[in-house]
Design an enzyme around this catalytic site. Structure first.
Site, mmCIF file in Angstrom:
data_model
loop_
_atom_site.group_PDB
_atom_site.id
_atom_site.type_symbol
_atom_site.label_atom_id
_atom_site.label_comp_id
_atom_site.label_asym_id
_atom_site.label_seq_id
_atom_site.Cartn_x
_atom_site.Cartn_y
_atom_site.Cartn_z
ATOM 1 N N HIS A 38 0.742 -1.263 0.018
ATOM 2 C CA HIS A 38 0.254 0.115 -0.144
ATOM 3 C C HIS A 38 0.767 1.271 0.001
ATOM 4 O O HIS A 38 2.076 1.454 0.391
ATOM 5 C CB HIS A 38 -0.851 -0.086 1.410
ATOM 6 C CG HIS A 38 -2.063 -0.768 1.101
ATOM 7 N ND1 HIS A 38 -3.343 0.162 1.267
ATOM 8 C CD2 HIS A 38 -2.533 -1.968 0.577
ATOM 9 C CE1 HIS A 38 -4.480 -0.844 1.046
ATOM 10 N NE2 HIS A 38 -3.853 -1.772 0.754
ATOM 11 N N GLU A 106 -6.604 -0.209 -6.087
ATOM 12 C CA GLU A 106 -7.393 0.727 -5.434
ATOM 13 C C GLU A 106 -7.192 2.232 -5.591
ATOM 14 O O GLU A 106 -5.904 2.580 -5.722
ATOM 15 C CB GLU A 106 -7.613 0.492 -4.007
ATOM 16 C CG GLU A 106 -7.961 -0.985 -3.620
ATOM 17 C CD GLU A 106 -6.812 -1.922 -3.418
ATOM 18 O OE1 GLU A 106 -5.692 -1.020 -3.421
ATOM 19 O OE2 GLU A 106 -6.841 -2.923 -3.416
ATOM 20 N N GLY A 173 -14.300 -10.635 -7.945
ATOM 21 C CA GLY A 173 -15.405 -10.824 -8.623
ATOM 22 C C GLY A 173 -15.231 -11.828 -9.760
ATOM 23 O O GLY A 173 -14.104 -12.073 -10.209
#
Length: 319
Positions: A38, A106, A173
């Site tokens: 991150h 993200e 997904g």
């Protein structure tokens, strides 16, 4: 047989703490390490965000466990050619015990250079091309690439491992799980959803490894564990695409006002109930994951590692 690893959180712990946790995880009987990648933590309350490649280098000197990034985004903030170099060096440092986990990222981390945040379909296209670039460079030869999203000119990596770095692709997904099956050497997930694992396998993943990460909060009582988890990780219970689209930790803090304490309690095993911890991890094994990684949210690492060494891991392996 499912193996169990420890999840090192770069969002919550600094580099020295992460190295210490890795040592303790190996001593407690964990078989592998996951480490997040991150630029920002999800929430200011989590409070950390060390550069993952520096930490991986340090880990290579203190543990013999395999290490996977979970996951690196090689598309916007960092060019895939640079990710290829970092991953190749990590594989050499760990003597081949490194897996590059990649994903489409993200906005929280990828917007920081001012780049546009693309829609999902475009991000997955970028990821597929980035993996192509990384694999070409890991071959050790001269690479020239002119694609839709990336250019590489006269580039060659000189420090490369004996075998290509395995690249596992994350998918939360069906669309991403399908891409993982098509281009990945393995699959990364975060939910005990057997249908996503099967989608990966049906799309070309076959018997390739599937790994997943989850979080718990070992604490002296259930209430103490829930309070800690609700303070530090309520973002894990956010619905829909918010985790991919919100750009700042403050935005996540605002959005987590939607997450009540009961939602946090339903998301994590909290407190000292061994059966609850076993049940949470076993759900991932039952969904078809080959590797399951667990992060300790709370500060009580002494009791967490002792409980997992003596009770939780033996119970999981006896199933």
């Amino acid at each position: 047989m499912t193996s169990y690893g420890y999840f090192l959180s770069c969002e919550q712990y600094g580099p020295h703490e992460l190295v210490d946790q890795a040592r303790r995880a190996e001593a407690a009987g964990f078989e592998r390490l996951w480490i997040s990648d991150h630029f920002h933590p999800w929430l200011d309350e989590q409070g950390q965000s060390p550069f993952v490649w520096s930490v991986v280098g340090a880990l290579s000197q203190v543990t013999t466990l395999p290490i996977s990034t979970a996951v690196t985004c090689p598309t916007i903030r960092v060019h895939p050619a640079i990710v290829a170099q970092a991953a190749a060096t990590a594989a050499v440092q760990t003597e081949g015990r490194f897996v590059l986990g990649v994903g489409s990222g993200e906005a929280l981390n990828e917007h920081v250079l001012g780049d546009r945040w693309p829609p999902v379909a475009e991000r997955l296209e970028m990821l597929a091309e980035a993996v192509e670039v990384i694999r070409a460079l890991h071959g050790g030869g001269m690479v020239n690439h002119r694609g839709r999203y990336y250019r590489v000119e006269d580039a060659r990596l000189y420090t490369v491992p004996e075998r290509p770095v395995p690249i596992y692709v994350s998918g939360f997904g069906p669309q991403a799980a399908t891409l993982a099956g098509r281009i990945g050497d393995g699959y990364c997930g975060v939910s005990p959803d057997a249908s996503l694992v099967q989608t990966f396998r049906d799309a070309g993943g076959g018997a390739a490894p599937a790994q997943a990460g989850t979080k718990v909060c070992w604490a002296g009582s259930v209430d103490e564990g829930i309070d800690t988890a609700h303070r530090l990780w309520p973002n894990d219970a956010l619905p829909g695409q918010l985790a991919q689209t919100l750009p700042r930790p403050q935005d996540f803090a605002d959005a987590t006002g939607l997450v009540d304490r009961d939602a946090t309690a339903a998301t994590f095993s909290c407190g000292p109930d061994v059966d609850a911890h076993v049940g949470q991890l076993a759900a991932y094994a039952d969904a078809g994951y080959d590797e399951v990684y667990v992060q300790q949210i709370g500060p009580d690492h002494d009791d967490f590692f002792a409980a997992y060494r003596n009770e939780v891991l033996p119970a999981l392996r006896a199933r």
